[in-house]
Scaffold this motif. Structure first.
Motif, PDB file in Angstrom:
ATOM      1  N   LEU A 229       0.828  -1.204   0.000  1.00  0.00           N
ATOM      2  CA  LEU A 229       0.000   0.000   0.000  1.00  0.00           C
ATOM      3  C   LEU A 229       0.864   1.256   0.000  1.00  0.00           C
ATOM      4  O   LEU A 229       0.577   2.229  -0.690  1.00  0.00           O
ATOM      5  N   VAL A 230       1.946   1.208   0.779  1.00  0.00           N
ATOM      6  CA  VAL A 230       2.850   2.361   0.802  1.00  0.00           C
ATOM      7  C   VAL A 230       3.428   2.574  -0.608  1.00  0.00           C
ATOM      8  O   VAL A 230       3.462   3.693  -1.117  1.00  0.00           O
ATOM      9  N   GLY A 231       3.846   1.473  -1.222  1.00  0.00           N
ATOM     10  CA  GLY A 231       4.417   1.575  -2.569  1.00  0.00           C
ATOM     11  C   GLY A 231       3.420   2.093  -3.582  1.00  0.00           C
ATOM     12  O   GLY A 231       3.711   3.006  -4.365  1.00  0.00           O
ATOM     13  N   SER A 232       2.211   1.528  -3.555  1.00  0.00           N
ATOM     14  CA  SER A 232       1.248   1.923  -4.586  1.00  0.00           C
ATOM     15  C   SER A 232       0.767   3.352  -4.385  1.00  0.00           C
ATOM     16  O   SER A 232       0.561   4.077  -5.358  1.00  0.00           O
ATOM     17  N   THR A 233       0.608   3.795  -3.128  1.00  0.00           N
ATOM     18  CA  THR A 233       0.191   5.193  -2.942  1.00  0.00           C
ATOM     19  C   THR A 233       1.313   6.130  -3.381  1.00  0.00           C
ATOM     20  O   THR A 233       1.050   7.171  -3.990  1.00  0.00           O
ATOM     21  N   ALA A 234       2.553   5.765  -3.107  1.00  0.00           N
ATOM     22  CA  ALA A 234       3.662   6.632  -3.517  1.00  0.00           C
ATOM     23  C   ALA A 234       3.701   6.761  -5.033  1.00  0.00           C
ATOM     24  O   ALA A 234       3.684   7.873  -5.574  1.00  0.00           O
ATOM     25  N   ILE A 235       3.712   5.618  -5.724  1.00  0.00           N
ATOM     26  CA  ILE A 235       3.805   5.671  -7.187  1.00  0.00           C
ATOM     27  C   ILE A 235       2.592   6.395  -7.774  1.00  0.00           C
ATOM     28  O   ILE A 235       2.722   7.289  -8.609  1.00  0.00           O
ATOM     29  N   GLY A 236       1.403   6.015  -7.289  1.00  0.00           N
ATOM     30  CA  GLY A 236       0.174   6.617  -7.822  1.00  0.00           C
ATOM     31  C   GLY A 236       0.128   8.117  -7.594  1.00  0.00           C
ATOM     32  O   GLY A 236      -0.170   8.889  -8.507  1.00  0.00           O
ATOM     33  N   SER A 237       0.441   8.575  -6.378  1.00  0.00           N
ATOM     34  CA  SER A 237       0.376  10.013  -6.073  1.00  0.00           C
ATOM     35  C   SER A 237       1.390  10.795  -6.901  1.00  0.00           C
ATOM     36  O   SER A 237       1.098  11.892  -7.374  1.00  0.00           O
ATOM     37  N   ILE A 238       2.576  10.226  -7.060  1.00  0.00           N
ATOM     38  CA  ILE A 238       3.610  10.942  -7.820  1.00  0.00           C
ATOM     39  C   ILE A 238       3.172  11.104  -9.275  1.00  0.00           C
ATOM     40  O   ILE A 238       3.187  12.211  -9.829  1.00  0.00           O
ATOM     41  N   ILE A 239       2.727   9.994  -9.891  1.00  0.00           N
ATOM     42  CA  ILE A 239       2.344  10.080 -11.309  1.00  0.00           C
ATOM     43  C   ILE A 239       1.185  11.060 -11.486  1.00  0.00           C
ATOM     44  O   ILE A 239       1.227  11.941 -12.342  1.00  0.00           O
ATOM     45  N   ILE A 240       0.162  10.942 -10.641  1.00  0.00           N
ATOM     46  CA  ILE A 240      -1.014  11.791 -10.837  1.00  0.00           C
ATOM     47  C   ILE A 240      -0.653  13.267 -10.604  1.00  0.00           C
ATOM     48  O   ILE A 240      -1.090  14.143 -11.346  1.00  0.00           O
ATOM     49  N   ALA A 241       0.163  13.541  -9.591  1.00  0.00           N
ATOM     50  CA  ALA A 241       0.498  14.938  -9.299  1.00  0.00           C
ATOM     51  C   ALA A 241       1.235  15.571 -10.483  1.00  0.00           C
ATOM     52  O   ALA A 241       0.931  16.695 -10.883  1.00  0.00           O
ATOM     53  N   PHE A 242       2.178  14.844 -11.057  1.00  0.00           N
ATOM     54  CA  PHE A 242       2.942  15.419 -12.166  1.00  0.00           C
ATOM     55  C   PHE A 242       2.072  15.599 -13.406  1.00  0.00           C
ATOM     56  O   PHE A 242       2.122  16.645 -14.051  1.00  0.00           O
ATOM     57  N   ILE A 243       1.259  14.583 -13.732  1.00  0.00           N
ATOM     58  CA  ILE A 243       0.428  14.705 -14.939  1.00  0.00           C
ATOM     59  C   ILE A 243      -0.559  15.857 -14.780  1.00  0.00           C
ATOM     60  O   ILE A 243      -0.686  16.721 -15.644  1.00  0.00           O
ATOM     61  N   VAL A 244      -1.260  15.881 -13.645  1.00  0.00           N
ATOM     62  CA  VAL A 244      -2.303  16.895 -13.465  1.00  0.00           C
ATOM     63  C   VAL A 244      -1.697  18.295 -13.392  1.00  0.00           C
ATOM     64  O   VAL A 244      -2.237  19.250 -13.934  1.00  0.00           O
ATOM     65  N   ARG A 245      -0.555  18.421 -12.735  1.00  0.00           N
ATOM     66  CA  ARG A 245       0.119  19.724 -12.684  1.00  0.00           C
ATOM     67  C   ARG A 245       0.360  20.234 -14.114  1.00  0.00           C
ATOM     68  O   ARG A 245       0.067  21.386 -14.435  1.00  0.00           O
ATOM     69  N   ASN A 246       0.863  19.343 -14.977  1.00  0.00           N
ATOM     70  CA  ASN A 246       1.123  19.771 -16.358  1.00  0.00           C
ATOM     71  C   ASN A 246      -0.151  20.163 -17.087  1.00  0.00           C
ATOM     72  O   ASN A 246      -0.134  21.064 -17.923  1.00  0.00           O
ATOM     73  N   LEU A 247      -1.240  19.486 -16.752  1.00  0.00           N
ATOM     74  CA  LEU A 247      -2.511  19.791 -17.418  1.00  0.00           C
ATOM     75  C   LEU A 247      -3.073  21.153 -17.005  1.00  0.00           C
ATOM     76  O   LEU A 247      -3.933  21.698 -17.681  1.00  0.00           O
ATOM     77  N   CYS A 248      -2.601  21.684 -15.880  1.00  0.00           N
ATOM     78  CA  CYS A 248      -3.119  22.970 -15.392  1.00  0.00           C
ATOM     79  C   CYS A 248      -2.484  24.154 -16.122  1.00  0.00           C
ATOM     80  O   CYS A 248      -2.839  25.301 -15.865  1.00  0.00           O
ATOM     81  N   PHE A 249      -1.509  23.892 -16.988  1.00  0.00           N
ATOM     82  CA  PHE A 249      -0.821  24.981 -17.690  1.00  0.00           C
ATOM     83  C   PHE A 249      -0.916  24.795 -19.192  1.00  0.00           C
ATOM     84  O   PHE A 249      -0.950  23.665 -19.684  1.00  0.00           O
ATOM     85  N   THR A 250      -0.940  25.924 -19.906  1.00  0.00           N
ATOM     86  CA  THR A 250      -0.905  25.834 -21.371  1.00  0.00           C
ATOM     87  C   THR A 250       0.551  25.720 -21.822  1.00  0.00           C
ATOM     88  O   THR A 250       1.471  25.845 -21.012  1.00  0.00           O
ATOM     89  N   LYS A 251       0.736  25.525 -23.114  1.00  0.00           N
ATOM     90  CA  LYS A 251       2.093  25.446 -23.655  1.00  0.00           C
ATOM     91  C   LYS A 251       2.842  26.757 -23.451  1.00  0.00           C
ATOM     92  O   LYS A 251       4.064  26.778 -23.345  1.00  0.00           O
ATOM     93  N   ALA A 252       2.093  27.871 -23.412  1.00  0.00           N
ATOM     94  CA  ALA A 252       2.714  29.185 -23.229  1.00  0.00           C
ATOM     95  C   ALA A 252       2.875  29.511 -21.742  1.00  0.00           C
ATOM     96  O   ALA A 252       2.958  30.690 -21.377  1.00  0.00           O
ATOM     97  N   GLU A 253       2.943  28.482 -20.905  1.00  0.00           N
ATOM     98  CA  GLU A 253       3.146  28.667 -19.464  1.00  0.00           C
ATOM     99  C   GLU A 253       2.112  29.616 -18.862  1.00  0.00           C
ATOM    100  O   GLU A 253       2.437  30.540 -18.120  1.00  0.00           O
TER     101      GLU A 253
END
Lengths: 257, 197
Positions: A229-253
């Motif tokens: 559970l520790v492993g899966s929450t770590a991997i899952g949270s990291i991937i989702i945080a990075f993907i979603v963060r990128n989705l919050c910005f346009t290409k022009a920052e």
């Protein structure tokens, strides 16, 4: 030693607890009666359905079908998260599904193949319950990370824009926010390791013990579950945080939300 | 059109679109239609990171990160976009700037988030000056200042324009008495800008 069978009549006695909760809701005007009744119906229906399906699944010997069922479970979890996280500006359902799929698949396969050493690795009697436990428990970690990142980006909008104005890329502007969001997702499963065995006895372990398994064997299984559970929450949270963060910005920052 | 060393003052009631206009100039927003040219080229033709360091937008509400005054002032030098050959200013220069902006009581080790709004506004202005942009977009830079600090900021705005040739677009909801020779004045209302000379 076989467990004592629960008859349907005995099972219905359990509804006393629901009546208590419903009564409290009526008395205190909480407005939860409908949810309590609907939740009870779904609990019975979903679990019985799963029980009957499991009988069939356990007879199957096809990795493809087992993985398909597992994928369906993850998709359902992603949809549940979408119902919980209130964010309209960014389409995060597919990223959520992808990060859950990658993290859960990896962790479950490592556990069945390397740790428990099941033959074959997709043996449904192990793969589905273990995978289901990962999904159920770390689903809330993903939801916490998502809620945190969206609310922090909105709250710290001025600060993010200051960074952007100074020539920061969105990665530089939101480094702290991503870290905090991953941390928020990981902490509950780490805390659970601190409290397990003292504050609470996990359902899987108690279930195995009631079913007549050797307590030491049950404990070993439980330890594996806690670690994964520790492993899966770590991997899952990291991937989702990075993907979603990128989705919050346009290409022009530019900030989208 | 705005040339180097010129000052454009845009006044108008709040909600008239002045801040939105400034945000278009450094591409925090993109216009629905039309084009903005910088050195004869459309803004979209520049790398956005470099563009924002050239055309700096000083936000209306001064933002300080939860660190010391020094860390806040040196923030522009922390990012990958900061040119390797530009050295960040030393403490001596920072202290001189604090003094010039009547912030002598502030030390570089102080927590910047605990400053008063007027102090933060001046710190944010100093931070912008250290970036030395070609164009400075100032969004109500004196709204929270007492008359003395207001005079200091005005003096420095004028110095940037006349001394360093910075093109400055200044948004104010009241009048800005400028001694900059080349000052243009505009009025904005309901998103429409007009020449008020």
């Amino acid at each position: 030693m076989d467990p004592i069978e629960i008859s349907y009549g005995q099972l219905l006695i359990g509804l006393v607890f629901i009546a208590t909760a419903g009564g409290a809701s009526l008395f205190l005007k909480l407005g939860l009666e409908r949810d309590i009744i609907w939740g009870t119906v779904r609990t019975f229906a979903q679990l019985f359905l799963m029980g009957y399906i499991l009988v069939y699944i356990f007879r199957m010997d096809s990795a493809a079908i087992i993985l398909l069922i597992f994928t369906g479970m993850i998709l359902f979890a992603a949809l549940t998260i979408r119902g919980r996280v209130q964010e309209k500006g960014v389409p995060y359902l597919i990223p959520t599904f992808i990060s859950m799929f990658m993290s859960y698949m990896l962790v479950t396969i490592v556990v069945t193949y390397f740790v428990i050493n099941v033959e074959p690795w997709y043996e449904p009697r192990y793969f589905i319950p273990l995978g289901g436990m990962i999904i159920g428990n770390s689903m809330s970690a993903i939801a916490i990370s998502l809620e945190r990142i969206f609310s922090d980006i909105r709250k710290r909008r001025d600060e993010i824009e200051l960074y952007l104005c100074l020539g920061a890329r969105h990665g530089e502007a939101t480094g702290d926010i991503v870290r905090e969001s991953v941390k928020a997702g990981m902490i509950p499963s780490i805390n659970a390791m601190m409290a397990v065995g003292i504050v609470f006895l996990p359902g899987m372990m108690t279930g195995q013990i009631i079913a007549g398994a050797d307590p030491v064997t049950s404990i070993k299984y439980q330890i594996v579950v806690m670690l994964m559970l520790v492993g899966s929450t770590a991997i899952g949270s990291i991937i989702i945080a990075f993907i979603v963060r990128n989705l919050c910005f346009t290409k022009a920052e530019q900030l989208k939300i | 059109m705005l040339d180097a060393g010129e000052l454009a003052v845009i006044s108008g009631p709040s909600g008239s679109g002045k801040s939105t206009l400034l945000r278009l100039f450094n591409r925090l927003l993109d216009p629905g239609k039309g084009e903005i040219l910088y050195n004869g080229r459309p803004l979209a033709g520049y790398g956005v990171v470099e563009l924002r360091r050239d055309i700096y937008y000083l936000q209306q509400a001064p933002v300080m990160i939860q660190k010391t005054v020094r860390d806040n002032l040196l923030l522009p030098f922390r990012f990958r976009a900061a040119k390797k050959d530009t050295l960040p200013p030393d403490d001596e220069k920072l202290l001189k700037l604090l003094e010039r902006f009547k912030l002598s009581g502030v030390t570089l080790e102080d927590d910047a988030t605990r400053m008063s709004i007027g102090q933060k506004q001046r710190l944010a202005f100093i931070r912008a000056m250290l970036l030395a942009p070609q164009v400075m977009l100032l969004d109500e830079p004196m709204s929270s200042l007492d008359p003395v600090s207001r005079a200091v900021v005005r003096e420095n705005v004028e110095r940037m324009a006349t001394g360093e040739g910075t093109a400055i677009i200044l948004v104010m909801h009241y009048n800005f008495a400028s001694s900059v020779a080349r000052t243009r004045r505009y009025h904005m209302e309901n998103g429409v800008i007009s020449d008020s000379q």
